[in-house]
Write an enzyme that holds these catalytic residues in place. Structure first.
Site, PDB file in Angstrom:
ATOM      1  N   SER A 145       0.831  -1.211   0.000  1.00 15.62           N
ATOM      2  CA  SER A 145       0.000   0.000   0.000  1.00 15.62           C
ATOM      3  C   SER A 145       0.860   1.252   0.000  1.00 15.62           C
ATOM      4  O   SER A 145       0.529   2.243  -0.658  1.00 15.62           O
ATOM      5  CB  SER A 145      -0.959   0.003   1.190  1.00 15.62           C
ATOM      6  OG  SER A 145      -0.256  -0.105   2.411  1.00 15.62           O
ATOM      7  N   GLU A 146       1.996   1.242   0.725  1.00 10.92           N
ATOM      8  CA  GLU A 146       2.928   2.367   0.698  1.00 10.92           C
ATOM      9  C   GLU A 146       4.368   1.903   0.820  1.00 10.92           C
ATOM     10  O   GLU A 146       4.649   0.881   1.454  1.00 10.92           O
ATOM     11  CB  GLU A 146       2.646   3.379   1.832  1.00 10.92           C
ATOM     12  CG  GLU A 146       1.512   4.339   1.556  1.00 10.92           C
ATOM     13  CD  GLU A 146       0.243   3.957   2.288  1.00 10.92           C
ATOM     14  OE1 GLU A 146      -0.751   4.682   2.160  1.00 10.92           O
ATOM     15  OE2 GLU A 146       0.245   2.913   2.980  1.00 10.92           O
ATOM     16  N   THR A 147       5.243   2.667   0.202  1.00  6.32           N
ATOM     17  CA  THR A 147       6.689   2.508   0.318  1.00  6.32           C
ATOM     18  C   THR A 147       7.263   3.874   0.649  1.00  6.32           C
ATOM     19  O   THR A 147       6.851   4.883   0.067  1.00  6.32           O
ATOM     20  CB  THR A 147       7.296   1.988  -1.000  1.00  6.32           C
ATOM     21  OG1 THR A 147       6.735   0.702  -1.298  1.00  6.32           O
ATOM     22  CG2 THR A 147       8.804   1.868  -0.916  1.00  6.32           C
ATOM     23  N   HIS A 153       0.406   5.105   8.825  1.00  9.96           N
ATOM     24  CA  HIS A 153       1.231   3.924   9.094  1.00  9.96           C
ATOM     25  C   HIS A 153       2.627   4.071   8.488  1.00  9.96           C
ATOM     26  O   HIS A 153       3.613   3.620   9.094  1.00  9.96           O
ATOM     27  CB  HIS A 153       0.496   2.631   8.686  1.00  9.96           C
ATOM     28  CG  HIS A 153       0.907   1.966   7.433  1.00  9.96           C
ATOM     29  ND1 HIS A 153       0.394   2.301   6.196  1.00  9.96           N
ATOM     30  CD2 HIS A 153       1.789   0.945   7.206  1.00  9.96           C
ATOM     31  CE1 HIS A 153       0.929   1.518   5.279  1.00  9.96           C
ATOM     32  NE2 HIS A 153       1.781   0.688   5.851  1.00  9.96           N
TER      33      HIS A 153
END
Length: 283
Positions: free
Chosen positions: A51-53, A82
């Protein structure tokens, strides 16, 4: 044109918002991202398929400990919850020493974000809402239709924008939230977070689910930015106490726990983080 060979950079994958490894929301962190272009960061974030990096960089603001860039598979975010907690956890684990006692200061697209150690659990100060207030009638009807619920069951619906453009939806119970089978196509471009009070589990105050049409995940396991906005909304309106715990990810087999507290006019959003993968990446 000179080809620049990739170099080895420290890389972690961290599980955020759960004390049980592999039951929260995973995050990829490139610890030393200096010299990478935005295009290279976006390409790598698309490849990780999370979902995110995030990418840790030297700060440009002298008050900050580090600068953070946050990418989904398709776009850059000015702030996300997060990724903030997982990146602060990784920065500290990698030997980072805060300039100020008791706080890590993160520089990101939304400005400076403080992160504190709250009894061994990191918590970030929720950024101010840049858009806050009831949605219009047309949007409210779209939200109810997308959730496949009668409009009368939507107790309240509000814009909660602190980077991502969330709409918060309040239902009457956690059971209603867990039972949702939304029509993601009907959401259009809306990002919708749904919250309902929990009456059956004494350790949980609210159940949360967040839906992101067009995102590869569709339903996010645990969402710090939404929970931060929802805390402003719920505590400010008297619907939630100054301290509470929200569960998220239940319907995905996760055990996300978001610890929220209001202190001196600030909202703090905390959660446990665990490093699950540690190594290097060629970038």
């Amino acid at each position: 044109m000179t080809f620049k060979a990739p170099r080895s950079r420290p890389f972690h994958q961290v599980d955020v918002f759960s004390s049980e490894p592999y039951r929260g929301n995973p995050l990829a962190v490139v610890v030393d991202a200096e010299g990478l272009s935005g295009r290279q960061m976006q390409q790598f974030a698309n490849w990780t398929n999370l979902s995110e990096t995030t990418f840790l960089l030297p700060p440009t603001d002298p008050r900050a400990d580090y600068r953070l860039r946050i990418f989904t598979g398709s776009e850059e975010f000015p702030f996300a919850g997060h990724p903030t907690l997982g990146s602060a956890h990784t920065w500290l684990e990698s030997g980072g020493v805060p300039k100020a006692d008791g706080f890590v200061v993160q520089e990101c697209g939304a400005g400076l974000v403080r992160v504190k150690n709250d009894g061994g659990r990191l918590a970030f100060a929720g950024p101010p809402l840049t858009r806050f207030g009831p949605v219009d009638g047309t949007t409210r009807r779209q939200v109810a239709a997308a959730l496949r619920r009668p409009e009368a069951e939507v107790l309240d619906a509000s814009w909660l924008v602190n980077g991502p453009e969330w709409i918060g939806v309040l239902l009457s119970s956690a059971a209603q939230v867990r039972a949702l089978q939304p029509d993601l196509a009907a959401m259009g471009s809306l990002k919708i977070g749904v919250i309902g009070p929990e009456r059956d589990d004494p350790g949980i105050d609210f159940e949360v689910r967040t839906f992101i049409p067009g995102d590869a995940m569709m339903e996010d396991p645990v969402t710090g930015s939404f929970n931060a906005g929802a805390a402003h909304w719920l505590i400010g309106s008297g619907r939630a106490p100054d301290q509470y715990v929200a569960a998220q990810g239940t319907m995905l087999g996760r055990a996300g726990r978001v610890h929220v507290s209001a202190d001196g006019g600030e909202i703090w959003v905390g959660g446990d983080s665990t490093t699950c993968i540690r190594g290097s990446v060629l970038l």
